[in-house]
Each structure stands twice: as C-alpha cells, then as structure tokens.
Design a protein around this motif. Structure first.
Motif, PDB file in Angstrom:
ATOM      1  N   VAL A 205      10.715  -3.469 -10.219  1.00 50.89           N
ATOM      2  CA  VAL A 205      10.187  -2.114 -10.098  1.00 50.89           C
ATOM      3  C   VAL A 205       8.797  -2.171  -9.471  1.00 50.89           C
ATOM      4  N   GLU A 206       8.597  -1.412  -8.417  1.00 50.32           N
ATOM      5  CA  GLU A 206       7.289  -1.312  -7.784  1.00 50.32           C
ATOM      6  C   GLU A 206       6.589  -0.046  -8.258  1.00 50.32           C
TER       7      GLU A 206
ATOM      8  N   ASP B 201       0.827  -1.214   0.000  1.00 44.67           N
ATOM      9  CA  ASP B 201       0.000   0.000   0.000  1.00 44.67           C
ATOM     10  C   ASP B 201       0.860   1.264   0.000  1.00 44.67           C
ATOM     11  N   PHE B 202       2.176   1.103  -0.006  1.00 45.96           N
ATOM     12  CA  PHE B 202       3.135   2.215  -0.045  1.00 45.96           C
ATOM     13  C   PHE B 202       2.928   3.215   1.084  1.00 45.96           C
TER      14      PHE B 202
ATOM     15  N   PRO C  32      -7.003  -0.040   1.009  1.00 43.30           N
ATOM     16  CA  PRO C  32      -6.918  -1.471   0.694  1.00 43.30           C
ATOM     17  C   PRO C  32      -7.362  -1.787  -0.730  1.00 43.30           C
ATOM     18  N   GLU C  33      -8.397  -1.097  -1.215  1.00 42.54           N
ATOM     19  CA  GLU C  33      -8.872  -1.339  -2.574  1.00 42.54           C
ATOM     20  C   GLU C  33      -7.864  -0.849  -3.606  1.00 42.54           C
ATOM     21  N   GLN C  34      -7.281   0.330  -3.378  1.00 43.89           N
ATOM     22  CA  GLN C  34      -6.257   0.835  -4.295  1.00 43.89           C
ATOM     23  C   GLN C  34      -5.057  -0.106  -4.348  1.00 43.89           C
ATOM     24  N   ALA C  35      -4.650  -0.594  -3.187  1.00 43.08           N
ATOM     25  CA  ALA C  35      -3.505  -1.509  -3.151  1.00 43.08           C
ATOM     26  C   ALA C  35      -3.823  -2.813  -3.867  1.00 43.08           C
ATOM     27  N   ARG C  36      -5.024  -3.316  -3.669  1.00 47.05           N
ATOM     28  CA  ARG C  36      -5.405  -4.598  -4.285  1.00 47.05           C
ATOM     29  C   ARG C  36      -5.452  -4.500  -5.800  1.00 47.05           C
ATOM     30  N   THR C  37      -5.985  -3.395  -6.307  1.00 43.85           N
ATOM     31  CA  THR C  37      -6.173  -3.278  -7.752  1.00 43.85           C
ATOM     32  C   THR C  37      -5.016  -2.581  -8.467  1.00 43.85           C
TER      33      THR C  37
END
Length: 239
Positions: free
Chosen positions: A60-61, A36-37, A42-47
C-alpha cells in the motif's frame, strides 16, 4: 576507424575510468527517489511517502504528514488519487493530527485496514476514517471489520455500494460515531447518504448533513462551513 577499436566500443559502453589505474569499472546506477505521486514537493515526498503491506499481500502506498496521538486515515474518490487529499491533509496536520492518505490501487478495505495497523504501530491511540465518494463506501465497509474498532467515521458523498463493497450491509453493525455529508444537488449521492444514515442503527452518533450546492466528495470541504462541521466532529471524537 580501425576494426579492432570499433569492436571494442560496445565493451566499454556503460563503463567509466576510475582515474587511477586505467581499468574500466561499472558506471553508477541511479536509484529511484521517494514517490511524489505527481503532486508532492521533494521535501513532502522525502518525509511523507510511505509503503506498508496489507494482509492480502499488496503493498500500500500512502502519503503521511503530521504528528499526534490521533490518526486520520483518508480514502480518495474514484476519479482521484492521494493528491486529492494533500491540501486537506496539510490543514488537518496543522490541527494536531497524524494523517495518512492512502493511494488506492487494489482492495480498498484491505488498504485501509493496513493503514490503521500502520498508524497504531506508530503510537496512534485513536484512529478515525474519512472517505470521499467510493472512498466513503470503503471507509464505512472497513469500519465494520477493523479490530479493535476505529473511533469514528466520516463519509462524504458515499454511494451505498461500489466495486464489490456494499456499505449498506455493514453500517447497521457500526458501533462508533458516524458523520454523513452530501450536497443537496448531488442528487444520487444525497439519496445514498440518506439511505446509509437511516440504516446506521447502532452507532451512538449518526450525524447527517445534507448541505447546499452540488459539490461532491472532497470538494465539499472547500466550503469553510462544511470543513468546520467535519473539524468539530473530529475534535469531539478524536481527542
């Protein structure tokens, strides 16, 4: 406590009863979720949390959002990370762009080159680079070596050189539209931006905006007039 029972306890640690025959089985091991930086929901991180390889072997992340046939690859400042770009990435995605904000951890040129390959492999027909401060130096430097060439570059408060990258030696060779922006009172970076623009001799478009105030890099886009200038450039050369 009996000695034999005390000795047995370490053997049972980390185990669980399966509830049927009394035999001990290994306890489940939890797996880490998407990165999740430190700023994504949680939704932004998942998608949107993605990882892809660069040619030099590093992983590269990045955070990606939006869809569309035009991709914007964003490079952050030295004092920031991918989180610095998330609000603007969200706004640009609503404009119809596929956006990839790279979380730099190594060779910026290799990272941006890998990000361009990543979006092209997913159907991007046009790709534009946007970099802030040292990310601007990286975007200009990467634009000189990415093949096929990217469609345009936006540089926000870029120094001429940073961390082994020297954009001043690259920009004379650029053949795509370039937009340069820096704030008048951000003196050193206004000077370097003018210098880079003057050296950009082959680009068909060489837009130079020295705007009012002292905002630096990404923060300039917090001014609606500045954002509109960048937005218009993206629309003209990215659609």
């Amino acid at each position: 406590m009996p000695l034999f029972l005390t000795a047995a306890l370490p053997l049972l640690a980390g185990c669980a009863d399966d509830g049927t025959d009394g035999k001990a089985v290994p306890a489940p091991v939890s797996s880490a979720g998407p990165d999740d930086f430190g700023c994504l929901s949680p939704e932004q991180a998942r998608t949107g949390s993605v990882t892809f390889p660069a040619a030099d072997g590093q992983q590269v992340e990045a955070y990606t959002t939006g869809t569309g046939s035009t991709a914007l690859v964003l490079a952050h400042q030295a004092d920031g990370d991918v989180c610095q770009w998330v609000p603007d990435a969200t706004r640009l995605a609503k404009d119809g762009y596929r956006v990839v904000a790279v979380n730099s951890a190594g060779s910026e040129v290799a990272e941006l080159t890998a990000a361009v390959a990543y979006v092209r492999a997913r159907g991007a027909g046009k790709v534009l680079l946007i970099g802030a401060s040292k990310g601007g130096t990286a975007a200009l430097s990467a634009a000189g070596s990415i093949t096929p060439a990217v469609d345009a570059v936006v540089s926000l408060s870029a120094p001429t050189a940073y961390g082994g990258m020297d954009a001043s030696t690259v920009v004379p060779r650029l053949t795509m539209p370039v937009l340069y922006m820096a704030a008048h009172l951000d003196t050193a970076f206004a000077d370097s931006t003018r210098q880079l623009s003057r050296a950009t001799g082959r680009a068909p478009v060489n837009d130079l905006w020295i705007v009012s105030g002292a905002r630096h890099g990404v923060s300039m886009l917090g001014d609606e007039t500045n954002f509109a200038r960048v937005e218009a450039f993206l629309k003209k050369y990215g659609r």
